[in-house]
Design a protein around this motif. Structure first.
Motif, short mmCIF file in Angstrom:
data_model
loop_
_atom_site.label_atom_id
_atom_site.label_comp_id
_atom_site.label_asym_id
_atom_site.label_seq_id
_atom_site.Cartn_x
_atom_site.Cartn_y
_atom_site.Cartn_z
N ILE A 281 0.72 -1.28 0.01
CA ILE A 281 -0.26 0.04 0.05
C ILE A 281 0.77 1.23 0.05
N THR A 282 0.99 2.06 -1.22
CA THR A 282 1.82 3.17 -1.40
C THR A 282 1.39 4.52 -0.87
N ARG A 283 -0.07 4.53 -0.72
CA ARG A 283 -0.65 5.78 -0.34
C ARG A 283 -0.78 5.73 1.32
N PRO A 284 -0.32 7.03 1.78
CA PRO A 284 -0.37 6.91 3.39
C PRO A 284 -1.79 6.88 4.00
N HIS A 285 -2.79 7.53 3.44
CA HIS A 285 -4.07 7.49 3.82
C HIS A 285 -4.70 6.13 3.91
N MET A 286 -4.24 5.41 2.84
CA MET A 286 -4.91 3.90 3.02
C MET A 286 -4.06 2.87 3.85
N GLN A 287 -2.70 3.51 3.86
CA GLN A 287 -1.80 2.51 4.99
C GLN A 287 -2.56 2.76 6.56
N SER A 288 -2.87 3.84 6.73
CA SER A 288 -3.32 4.26 7.97
C SER A 288 -4.47 3.55 8.43
N ARG A 289 -5.73 3.45 7.43
CA ARG A 289 -6.94 2.84 7.68
C ARG A 289 -6.60 1.23 7.63
N THR A 290 -5.79 0.73 6.84
CA THR A 290 -5.55 -0.51 6.93
C THR A 290 -4.97 -1.18 8.28
N ILE A 291 -4.00 -0.43 8.71
CA ILE A 291 -3.28 -0.47 9.98
C ILE A 291 -4.57 -0.43 11.04
N ASP A 292 -5.24 0.44 11.19
CA ASP A 292 -6.41 0.79 11.96
C ASP A 292 -7.22 -0.57 12.12
N ALA A 293 -7.55 -1.16 10.87
CA ALA A 293 -8.37 -2.46 10.67
C ALA A 293 -7.54 -3.63 11.39
N MET A 294 -6.37 -3.67 10.90
CA MET A 294 -5.57 -4.65 11.16
C MET A 294 -5.66 -4.95 12.83
N ASN A 295 -5.42 -3.89 13.60
CA ASN A 295 -5.16 -3.57 14.88
C ASN A 295 -6.49 -3.62 15.60
N ALA A 296 -7.52 -3.44 14.95
CA ALA A 296 -8.99 -3.27 15.87
C ALA A 296 -9.16 -4.51 16.53
N LYS A 297 -9.26 -4.32 17.80
CA LYS A 297 -9.57 -5.44 18.72
C LYS A 297 -11.15 -5.60 18.76
N ASN A 298 -11.88 -4.45 18.90
CA ASN A 298 -13.06 -4.24 18.87
C ASN A 298 -13.58 -2.99 17.85
N CYS A 299 -14.94 -3.50 17.24
CA CYS A 299 -15.30 -2.44 16.06
C CYS A 299 -16.60 -1.80 16.68
N ILE A 300 -16.69 -0.72 15.98
CA ILE A 300 -17.74 0.17 16.25
C ILE A 300 -19.16 -0.41 15.85
N PRO A 301 -20.10 -0.52 16.66
CA PRO A 301 -21.30 -1.23 16.33
C PRO A 301 -22.05 -0.23 14.98
N TYR A 302 -22.73 -1.09 14.26
CA TYR A 302 -23.51 -0.37 13.12
C TYR A 302 -24.90 -0.99 12.80
N GLU A 303 -25.85 0.04 13.06
CA GLU A 303 -26.97 -0.46 12.79
C GLU A 303 -27.69 0.19 11.28
N SER A 304 -28.70 -0.38 10.78
CA SER A 304 -29.64 0.08 9.70
C SER A 304 -31.00 -0.05 10.12
N TRP A 305 -31.72 0.92 9.68
CA TRP A 305 -33.05 1.10 10.32
C TRP A 305 -33.98 1.53 9.01
N GLU A 306 -35.33 1.18 9.27
CA GLU A 306 -36.30 1.42 8.25
C GLU A 306 -37.22 2.26 9.42
N VAL A 307 -37.78 3.55 8.83
CA VAL A 307 -38.63 4.04 9.86
C VAL A 307 -40.14 4.39 9.18
#
Length: 156
Positions: free
Chosen positions: A118-144
């Motif tokens: 990965i040669t682009r720094p912004h893509m490196q940082s997000r990939t490292i964040d994902a590699m090191n993530a022990k917990n994820c942020i919850p995500y929900e989708s709703w219909e109202v």
């Protein structure tokens, strides 16, 4: 009447590893100087978790199960909001869509060798964040109207 709402592009990508711990990476025609996690633009009205499954499958033939969100990133140059998921490999055979993807493969990726892929720094940082993530942020989708939970990811 003119719509003065701000316009943003929403994109999703997935950090997916196989049974050997190798990360799924793609090279696109548009950004052939770097490897990156597979993903793409969310369609209007499409839940983010469904979009990331669709994009990964369309680009690589791989079926995934999103676990949760590892980060949210914004590119001010093009008004792009990027949501990165951690996902489990569920099946499928690696098969690229040549219109979109130049190359795809699973690679043994770590913080020491990430720059070779990965040669682009912004893509490196997000990939490292994902590699090191022990917990994820919850995500929900709703219909109202009426309120109906369509789906929830909470790192379970």
């Amino acid at each position: 009447m003119e719509n003065n709402h701000p316009k943003h592009i929403i994109a999703v990508s997935a950090y997916v590893t196989n049974e050997n711990g190798e990360a799924l990476m793609v090279k696109t025609h548009q950004r052939s100087d770097t490897w990156e996690s597979p993903g793409g633009q969310v369609e209007e009205g499409e839940p983010l978790d469904k979009a990331v499954c669709r994009e990964v499958f369309e680009e690589t033939g791989i079926v995934i199960k999103p676990v949760g969100i590892t980060g949210v990133y914004y590119n001010t140059s093009i008004n792009l909001l990027s949501v990165v998921f951690k996902a489990e490999y569920k099946g499928g055979e690696l098969k690229i869509q040549p219109e979109e993807i130049k190359e795809a493969k699973f690679v043994s990726l770590n913080e020491d060798n990430i720059g070779a892929y990965i040669t682009r720094p912004h893509m490196q940082s997000r990939t490292i964040d994902a590699m090191n993530a022990k917990n994820c942020i919850p995500y929900e989708s709703w219909e109202v109207r009426p309120y109906q939970l369509l789906g929830r990811l909470d790192n379970q």
